[in-house]
Design an enzyme around this catalytic site. Structure first.
Site, PDB file in Angstrom:
ATOM      1  N   GLY A 149       0.840  -1.212   0.000  1.00 50.12           N
ATOM      2  CA  GLY A 149       0.000   0.000   0.000  1.00 50.12           C
ATOM      3  C   GLY A 149       0.865   1.248   0.000  1.00 50.12           C
ATOM      4  O   GLY A 149       0.522   2.267   0.599  1.00 50.12           O
ATOM      5  N   ARG A 172      -1.074  -1.511  -5.963  1.00 49.21           N
ATOM      6  CA  ARG A 172      -2.076  -2.260  -6.739  1.00 49.21           C
ATOM      7  C   ARG A 172      -1.634  -2.397  -8.198  1.00 49.21           C
ATOM      8  O   ARG A 172      -0.956  -1.487  -8.725  1.00 49.21           O
ATOM      9  CB  ARG A 172      -3.441  -1.577  -6.649  1.00 49.21           C
ATOM     10  CG  ARG A 172      -3.525  -0.312  -7.423  1.00 49.21           C
ATOM     11  CD  ARG A 172      -4.894   0.329  -7.341  1.00 49.21           C
ATOM     12  NE  ARG A 172      -4.743   1.745  -7.625  1.00 49.21           N
ATOM     13  CZ  ARG A 172      -4.670   2.258  -8.849  1.00 49.21           C
ATOM     14  NH1 ARG A 172      -4.737   1.469  -9.904  1.00 49.21           N
ATOM     15  NH2 ARG A 172      -4.503   3.545  -9.019  1.00 49.21           N
ATOM     16  N   THR A 185      -4.577  -1.938   8.182  1.00 51.44           N
ATOM     17  CA  THR A 185      -5.790  -1.581   7.424  1.00 51.44           C
ATOM     18  C   THR A 185      -7.017  -1.745   8.320  1.00 51.44           C
ATOM     19  O   THR A 185      -7.064  -2.656   9.151  1.00 51.44           O
ATOM     20  CB  THR A 185      -5.897  -2.501   6.186  1.00 51.44           C
ATOM     21  OG1 THR A 185      -4.728  -2.309   5.406  1.00 51.44           O
ATOM     22  CG2 THR A 185      -7.120  -2.186   5.353  1.00 51.44           C
ATOM     23  N   THR A 186      -8.015  -0.878   8.130  1.00 56.87           N
ATOM     24  CA  THR A 186      -9.250  -0.968   8.916  1.00 56.87           C
ATOM     25  C   THR A 186     -10.446  -1.175   7.980  1.00 56.87           C
ATOM     26  O   THR A 186     -10.296  -1.114   6.758  1.00 56.87           O
ATOM     27  CB  THR A 186      -9.486   0.331   9.715  1.00 56.87           C
ATOM     28  OG1 THR A 186      -9.604   1.410   8.783  1.00 56.87           O
ATOM     29  CG2 THR A 186      -8.354   0.618  10.673  1.00 56.87           C
ATOM     30  N   ALA A 205      -4.170  -4.424  14.423  1.00 56.24           N
ATOM     31  CA  ALA A 205      -4.666  -3.415  15.372  1.00 56.24           C
ATOM     32  C   ALA A 205      -5.205  -2.225  14.589  1.00 56.24           C
ATOM     33  O   ALA A 205      -4.478  -1.620  13.808  1.00 56.24           O
ATOM     34  CB  ALA A 205      -3.546  -2.963  16.298  1.00 56.24           C
ATOM     35  N   PRO A 206      -6.476  -1.892  14.801  1.00 56.07           N
ATOM     36  CA  PRO A 206      -7.049  -0.749  14.090  1.00 56.07           C
ATOM     37  C   PRO A 206      -6.437   0.583  14.516  1.00 56.07           C
ATOM     38  O   PRO A 206      -6.573   1.575  13.807  1.00 56.07           O
ATOM     39  CB  PRO A 206      -8.539  -0.799  14.437  1.00 56.07           C
ATOM     40  CG  PRO A 206      -8.711  -1.837  15.476  1.00 56.07           C
ATOM     41  CD  PRO A 206      -7.466  -2.634  15.597  1.00 56.07           C
ATOM     42  N   ASN A 207      -5.779   0.623  15.674  1.00 55.27           N
ATOM     43  CA  ASN A 207      -5.032   1.826  16.058  1.00 55.27           C
ATOM     44  C   ASN A 207      -3.673   1.377  16.573  1.00 55.27           C
ATOM     45  O   ASN A 207      -3.569   0.775  17.628  1.00 55.27           O
ATOM     46  CB  ASN A 207      -5.774   2.623  17.136  1.00 55.27           C
ATOM     47  CG  ASN A 207      -5.091   3.958  17.371  1.00 55.27           C
ATOM     48  OD1 ASN A 207      -3.867   4.062  17.348  1.00 55.27           O
ATOM     49  ND2 ASN A 207      -5.873   4.986  17.591  1.00 55.27           N
ATOM     50  N   HIS A 233     -10.832  17.001  17.391  1.00 59.69           N
ATOM     51  CA  HIS A 233     -10.252  16.690  16.076  1.00 59.69           C
ATOM     52  C   HIS A 233     -10.490  17.849  15.114  1.00 59.69           C
ATOM     53  O   HIS A 233     -11.315  18.728  15.378  1.00 59.69           O
ATOM     54  CB  HIS A 233     -10.864  15.405  15.489  1.00 59.69           C
ATOM     55  CG  HIS A 233     -10.344  14.150  16.126  1.00 59.69           C
ATOM     56  ND1 HIS A 233     -10.894  13.615  17.262  1.00 59.69           N
ATOM     57  CD2 HIS A 233      -9.302  13.341  15.795  1.00 59.69           C
ATOM     58  CE1 HIS A 233     -10.227  12.523  17.604  1.00 59.69           C
ATOM     59  NE2 HIS A 233      -9.249  12.331  16.730  1.00 59.69           N
ATOM     60  N   HIS A 234      -9.819  17.772  13.977  1.00 55.70           N
ATOM     61  CA  HIS A 234      -9.921  18.781  12.922  1.00 55.70           C
ATOM     62  C   HIS A 234     -11.352  18.881  12.365  1.00 55.70           C
ATOM     63  O   HIS A 234     -12.161  17.969  12.509  1.00 55.70           O
ATOM     64  CB  HIS A 234      -8.945  18.425  11.784  1.00 55.70           C
ATOM     65  CG  HIS A 234      -9.115  17.009  11.315  1.00 55.70           C
ATOM     66  ND1 HIS A 234     -10.014  16.659  10.350  1.00 55.70           N
ATOM     67  CD2 HIS A 234      -8.522  15.855  11.725  1.00 55.70           C
ATOM     68  CE1 HIS A 234      -9.963  15.347  10.164  1.00 55.70           C
ATOM     69  NE2 HIS A 234      -9.059  14.834  10.995  1.00 55.70           N
ATOM     70  N   LYS A 289     -13.253  16.046  10.128  1.00 55.30           N
ATOM     71  CA  LYS A 289     -13.637  14.710  10.605  1.00 55.30           C
ATOM     72  C   LYS A 289     -15.154  14.595  10.650  1.00 55.30           C
ATOM     73  O   LYS A 289     -15.825  15.461  11.202  1.00 55.30           O
ATOM     74  CB  LYS A 289     -13.034  14.461  11.997  1.00 55.30           C
ATOM     75  CG  LYS A 289     -13.263  13.054  12.501  1.00 55.30           C
ATOM     76  CD  LYS A 289     -12.407  12.753  13.715  1.00 55.30           C
ATOM     77  CE  LYS A 289     -12.673  11.381  14.297  1.00 55.30           C
ATOM     78  NZ  LYS A 289     -12.313  10.291  13.394  1.00 55.30           N
TER      79      LYS A 289
END
Ligand SMILES: NC(=O)c1ccc[n+]([C@@H]2O[C@H](COP(=O)([O-])OP(=O)(O)OC[C@H]3O[C@@H](n4cnc5c(N)ncnc54)[C@H](OP(=O)(O)O)[C@@H]3O)[C@@H](O)[C@H]2O)c1
Length: 270
Positions: free
Chosen positions: A7, A34, A98-99, A121-123, A154-155, A158
């Site tokens: 990726g 890809r 990747t999530t 782990a998603p984070n 957050h910004h 989001k």
């Protein structure tokens, strides 16, 4: 340790190219994207703004896997799921950042982890994961008598609120109380809510400017309070966590690991 990044054209991919290249103990040995991507054939270092490194971006997964000790994947669910059986066939362990997987995707990750070690782990932020450990310890020690509030910022771009990380923090506290988050969460109070009941977790969200991500969990007792805060300054923190995860892989038995395992938090916090 020879590492490939899967990726590489993405935001996380280029960050990882930069950090793997900068790490003394890791060698960038493969850069995957890809099929059909305009990045194929380009020098991976040039893609990441590092100058030429002599590693061409490739879409030939089998050839790249033949020359590496591990893969770090930050792509999209579909390419990750296509990568898993290739890693199993080549006996190459991997880190999946990747999530967005559905239940079938999660089952495929679990199945691959019976054959090769997988950190998922998603984070991957080291700071966020240590914060989760501290929250669990604090909530267990204090119990439900202390009021808990999660405040995140957050910004302005989001779209979801509260953030996934804020919800995860709430889940960890609820779990420490032996409750489900759904049963105790209170989102965005308005003026006529009445007094605050005990045993709930309140969530507040700020959206403003270019704030990368801040989370504070406030534990308030009688006459004192504790605030546990994590502040992110850039997405480098996720890539640093992925590097910790890839260093954890050599010599591991097949299995599904998370950042709590990578950081040894279960043993540290009991
Ligand atoms: N775990 C964590 O801590 C954490 C932190 C941040 C982000 N993430 C997750 O990591 C993933 C990537 O995030 P991002 O911000 O880097 O997204 P992004 O900029 O959209 O990058 C995704 C990349 O995947 C590439 N890709 C598409 N098909 C592929 C294939 N068949 N093989 C290899 N690569 C392929 C895309 O290439 P093209 O550009 O050529 O289409 C794109 O560059 C997301 O799922 C995100 O939620 C996780």
């Amino acid at each position: 340790m020879k590492v490939a990044v899967h990726g590489v054209s993405g935001r996380m991919g280029t960050t990882l190219l930069r950090l793997v290249h900068a790490a003394d103990d890791l060698e960038l040995a493969g850069a995957l994207t890809r099929p059909g991507s305009p990045a194929v054939g380009r020098d991976a270092g040039e893609l990441a703004g590092l100058g030429a490194l002599g590693i061409s971006v490739s879409d030939d997964v089998a050839a790249v896997l033949a020359g590496v000790d591990a893969v770090i994947d930050f792509s999209l669910p579909e390419p990750t799921l296509a990568l898993l059986p290739r890693c199993v066939a080549s006996g190459v362990p991997l880190v999946v950042g990747t999530t967005g997987f559905d239940s079938e995707g999660l089952a495929a990750i679990e199945a691959a982890a019976t054959e090769v070690p997988v950190v998922f782990a998603p984070n991957m932020s080291v700071g966020v994961n240590v914060t989760l450990g501290l929250l669990s310890l604090t909530a267990r020690a204090l119990g439900e008598d202390w009021d808990v509030e999660v405040v995140e910022a957050h910004h302005r771009a989001k779209v979801d609120a509260p953030s996934g990380t804020a919800l995860k923090m709430g889940e960890v506290v609820a779990e420490a109380w032996d409750k489900s988050l759904d049963a105790v969460a209170v989102y965005g109070r308005e003026r006529r809510g009445g007094p605050r009941p005990s045993g709930v977790i309140g969530f507040s969200s700020i959206r403003a400017g270019d704030i990368v991500g801040e989370h504070t969990v406030l534990f308030a007792g009688r006459g004192e309070r504790i605030e546990i805060t994590h502040r992110a300054a850039s997405r480098d923190n996720f890539a640093e966590g992925a590097l910790r995860a890839v260093r954890f892989l050599p010599g591991r038995r097949p299995g599904l690991y998370d950042m709590q395992d990578v950081l040894g938090l279960s043993e540290l916090l009991g």
